[in-house]
Write a protein that holds these residues in place. Structure first.
Motif, PDB file in Angstrom:
ATOM      1  N   GLY A 265       0.737  -1.235  -0.053  1.00 57.11           N
ATOM      2  CA  GLY A 265       0.067   0.070   0.048  1.00 57.11           C
ATOM      3  C   GLY A 265       0.790   1.182   0.056  1.00 57.11           C
ATOM      4  N   ASP A 266       2.235   1.077  -0.501  1.00 56.89           N
ATOM      5  CA  ASP A 266       2.867   2.311  -0.516  1.00 56.89           C
ATOM      6  C   ASP A 266       2.320   3.321  -1.860  1.00 56.89           C
ATOM      7  OD1 ASP A 266       5.768   3.380  -0.670  1.00 56.89           O
ATOM      8  OD2 ASP A 266       5.373   3.321  -2.752  1.00 56.89           O
ATOM      9  N   THR A 267       2.429   4.542  -1.504  1.00 57.06           N
ATOM     10  CA  THR A 267       1.815   5.553  -2.435  1.00 57.06           C
ATOM     11  C   THR A 267       2.089   5.307  -3.696  1.00 57.06           C
ATOM     12  OG1 THR A 267       1.979   7.468  -0.611  1.00 57.06           O
ATOM     13  CG2 THR A 267       1.521   8.015  -3.003  1.00 57.06           C
ATOM     14  N   SER A 268       3.244   5.129  -4.453  1.00 62.64           N
ATOM     15  CA  SER A 268       3.724   4.910  -5.638  1.00 62.64           C
ATOM     16  C   SER A 268       3.010   3.485  -6.164  1.00 62.64           C
ATOM     17  CB  SER A 268       5.274   4.588  -5.792  1.00 62.64           C
ATOM     18  OG  SER A 268       5.565   3.395  -4.700  1.00 62.64           O
ATOM     19  N   GLY A 269       2.849   2.470  -5.312  1.00 64.28           N
ATOM     20  CA  GLY A 269       2.321   1.313  -5.744  1.00 64.28           C
ATOM     21  C   GLY A 269       0.599   1.304  -6.046  1.00 64.28           C
ATOM     22  N   LEU A 270       0.067   2.362  -5.078  1.00 66.29           N
ATOM     23  CA  LEU A 270      -1.380   2.969  -5.087  1.00 66.29           C
ATOM     24  C   LEU A 270      -1.552   3.729  -6.520  1.00 66.29           C
ATOM     25  CD1 LEU A 270      -2.282   4.025  -1.645  1.00 66.29           C
ATOM     26  CD2 LEU A 270      -2.989   1.863  -2.876  1.00 66.29           C
ATOM     27  N   ASN A 283      -2.888  -3.623   0.974  1.00 65.97           N
ATOM     28  CA  ASN A 283      -2.730  -2.420   1.744  1.00 65.97           C
ATOM     29  C   ASN A 283      -2.360  -2.468   3.055  1.00 65.97           C
ATOM     30  OD1 ASN A 283      -2.670   0.541   2.354  1.00 65.97           O
ATOM     31  ND2 ASN A 283      -4.151   1.036   1.241  1.00 65.97           N
ATOM     32  N   THR A 284      -1.317  -1.979   3.682  1.00 66.95           N
ATOM     33  CA  THR A 284      -0.843  -2.269   4.930  1.00 66.95           C
ATOM     34  C   THR A 284      -1.061  -1.013   5.649  1.00 66.95           C
ATOM     35  OG1 THR A 284       1.271  -2.268   4.463  1.00 66.95           O
ATOM     36  CG2 THR A 284       0.455  -4.303   4.218  1.00 66.95           C
ATOM     37  N   THR A 285      -1.435   0.035   5.242  1.00 62.30           N
ATOM     38  CA  THR A 285      -1.764   1.339   5.774  1.00 62.30           C
ATOM     39  C   THR A 285      -0.415   1.754   6.921  1.00 62.30           C
ATOM     40  OG1 THR A 285      -2.997   0.422   7.761  1.00 62.30           O
ATOM     41  CG2 THR A 285      -3.949   1.212   5.826  1.00 62.30           C
ATOM     42  N   PRO A 286       0.989   1.926   6.152  1.00 63.38           N
ATOM     43  CA  PRO A 286       2.122   2.229   6.914  1.00 63.38           C
ATOM     44  C   PRO A 286       2.013   3.517   7.635  1.00 63.38           C
ATOM     45  CG  PRO A 286       2.378   2.347   4.715  1.00 63.38           C
ATOM     46  CD  PRO A 286       0.818   1.755   4.408  1.00 63.38           C
ATOM     47  N   PHE A 287       1.425   4.555   7.341  1.00 62.02           N
ATOM     48  CA  PHE A 287       1.294   5.760   8.045  1.00 62.02           C
ATOM     49  C   PHE A 287       0.448   5.440   9.359  1.00 62.02           C
ATOM     50  CE2 PHE A 287      -0.836   9.875   9.069  1.00 62.02           C
ATOM     51  CZ  PHE A 287       0.277  10.840   9.400  1.00 62.02           C
ATOM     52  N   LEU A 332      -1.223   9.356   3.982  1.00 63.72           N
ATOM     53  CA  LEU A 332      -0.088   8.932   3.130  1.00 63.72           C
ATOM     54  C   LEU A 332       1.223   9.510   3.128  1.00 63.72           C
ATOM     55  CD1 LEU A 332      -2.246   8.401  -0.406  1.00 63.72           C
ATOM     56  CD2 LEU A 332      -1.621   6.437   1.367  1.00 63.72           C
ATOM     57  N   PHE A 333       2.064   8.958   2.989  1.00 62.75           N
ATOM     58  CA  PHE A 333       3.510   9.435   2.786  1.00 62.75           C
ATOM     59  C   PHE A 333       4.563   8.637   1.988  1.00 62.75           C
ATOM     60  CE2 PHE A 333       7.931  10.419   3.438  1.00 62.75           C
ATOM     61  CZ  PHE A 333       7.754  12.035   3.798  1.00 62.75           C
ATOM     62  N   PRO A 334       5.142   8.999   0.997  1.00 62.50           N
ATOM     63  CA  PRO A 334       4.806  10.580   0.488  1.00 62.50           C
ATOM     64  C   PRO A 334       3.544  10.953  -0.092  1.00 62.50           C
ATOM     65  CG  PRO A 334       6.102   9.188  -1.153  1.00 62.50           C
ATOM     66  CD  PRO A 334       5.845   8.281   0.379  1.00 62.50           C
TER      67      PRO A 334
END
Length: 340
Positions: A265-270, A283-287, A332-334
Motif C-alpha cells: 500500500g505504498d503511495t507509488s504502488g497505489l 494495503n497495510t496502511t504504513p502511516f 499517505l506518505f509520500p
C-alpha cells in the motif's frame, strides 16, 4: 540526521476510532516477551530512535511520518537512523551499535535479518531501553523484546490469494513469484499467498525468485521470469516495489494483460494501480502503523503498555480502493504525485 518523527487501527474484530486506542495486544510466545519492568527511561524529554531497514523504501519513510506525527503532538524527540540499502545488514548493525552508546529511551526497529540484530537488541533491553519491532507480526523474535506492531503478514497475502481465486478462479493461471531477500518477512508473505492458492488445480506456480525488495530487483526478476516462462500470466511479489519493477519488465516485453499483485500500500504502488500498470496490492496502511507504534512506545515507557503484538489493518486494494486511498493524502506518505 535528526528528525522529529492514536493510530486508527483495525483489529481482527473491531475498528478502533481513537489514535491512542490501539487493539489489545496479543501475547508473544513464551520466552519472547521482555519484562516491561526492565524499561528505565533516562531523559526527561523522551528520546527515541526509529531504525528501519533502509531509507530506499518510501514505505518505511511513511511509517516514520506516522511516528513523527505522534512525536510532534506529544513533544518527544525522535531521530531516524538507517542504511540507504535494505541489503546493507552490516550497516544497520553498526548503526544499532552506535545508538547503544547514546542516551535513548526507546528503539523502534525493523530489520531484514532478525538473527543479526538480536544480540544488539538484547543489549538495548538489558540497558533499560524500550524495544519495539515495526512492520511485523513475528511472535518469537530471537531475543525477548517489549512489543511488536504490524499487520498479519501471512493473513494479508492469503487474502490476496483469496481475491485472485474470487476474480480469476475459473482461469488457467501460470504464476511467477518474486520473493524478498530471505528472512521472516519474505517467508511469511510468500507462504501466505502460496497457502491461499493451494488446491487450485488450474493455478500453476512455475518459478519463485529473489527481487531484493526494490524496484531494480523486481525489474530484473520480472524480466528473467517472463523471458524464461513466456506463458506466465500472473505475478505475485512480496512488496510493491518489486511488482512495480516487474511491471516495467512486462511493459518492455509487450505483455499488457498480466495480473500483477503486490504488498504494502505504498503511495507509488497505489498510483501504479490507478494508472493500470499494477492490478492489486495488500494495503497495510504504513502511516497508521507508525502512529500506532509510537503510541505503544510511549505507553511502554510510561508503564501502561503490557507488551505483545498490536495488529494493524490491511485491505486488498484494486483500482477503486486505491483511488479512494489516494483521495485521502493526509493518511499517505509520500504525498501522491497529483491530486486525485
Amino acid at each position: 540526521m535528526k528528525t522529529i518523527i492514536a493510530a486508527a487501527v483495525l483489529a481482527a474484530s473491531a475498528t478502533v476510532a481513537g489514535a491512542e486506542n490501539y487493539p489489545t495486544p496479543v501475547p508473544l510466545k513464551d520466552g519472547s516477551q521482555a519484562p516491561m519492568s526492565t524499561i528505565k527511561p533516562v531523559n526527561d524529554t523522551y528520546r527515541i530512535a526509529y531504525m528501519p531497514p533502509a531509507t530506499e523504501f518510501n514505505y518505511y519513510i511513511a511509517i516514520g511520518a506516522g511516528i513523527e506525527a505522534v512525536a510532534e503532538e506529544k513533544g518527544v524527540e525522535v531521530f531516524m537512523l538507517a542504511p540507504q540499502s535494505g541489503a546493507d545488514i552490516n550497516g544497520q548493525m553498526g548503526m544499532i551499535q552506535d545508538v547503544l552508546t547514546q542516551e535513548v529511551d526507546a528503539i523502534i526497529f525493523g530489520t531484514h535479518d532478525e538473527f543479526a540484530a538480536a544480540p544488539l537488541l538484547k543489549k538495548a533491553v538489558d540497558k533499560g531501553v524500550a524495544v519495539l519491532m515495526i512492520n511485523s507480526d513475528i511472535p518469537n523474535f530471537p531475543t525477548p523484546i517489549h512489543g511488536v506492531v504490524g499487520y498479519s503478514q501471512r493473513n494479508g497475502t492469503h487474502a490476496m490469494a483469496d481475491w485472485l481465486i474470487e476474480e480469476h478462479g475459473g482461469e488457467a493461471l501460470t504464476i511467477g513469484v518474486i520473493e524478498g531477500q530471505p528472512g521472516y518477512h519474505s517467508t511469511e508473505r510468500v507462504g501466505g499467498f502460496l497457502d491461499g492458492i493451494k488446491g487450485q488445480e488450474n493455478f500453476n506456480v512455475v518459478t519463485s525468485v529473489d527481487g531484493k525488495w526494490n524496484v531494480e530487483g523486481g525489474n530484473t526478476a520480472g524480466m528473467d521470469i517472463l523471458q524464461a516462462h513466456p506463458d506466465i500470466n500472473a505475478i505475485f511479489a512480496a512488496n510493491d516495489y518489486m511488482i512495480i519493477g516487474a511491471s516495467f519488465a512486462a511493459k518492455a516485453l509487450g505483455k499488457r494483460e498480466l495480473i500483477l499483485m503486490g504488498n504494502d500500500g505504498d503511495t507509488s504502488g497505489l498510483e501504479e494501480i490507478v494508472a493500470g500498470n499494477v492490478t492489486a496490492t495488500v494495503n497495510t496502511t504504513p502511516f497508521l502503523m507508525g502512529k500506532a507504534a509510537m503510541h505503544a512506545t510511549l505507553d511502554a515507557i510510561a508503564g501502561t503498555y503490557p507488551g505483545g503484538w498490536i495488529e494493524t489493518p490491511t485491505s486488498i486494494d484494486t483500482s477503486d480502493e486505491a483511488l479512494n486511498a489516494l483521495k485521502q493524502p493526509e493518511k499517505l506518505f509520500p504525498q501522491p504525485s497529483k491530486e486525485y
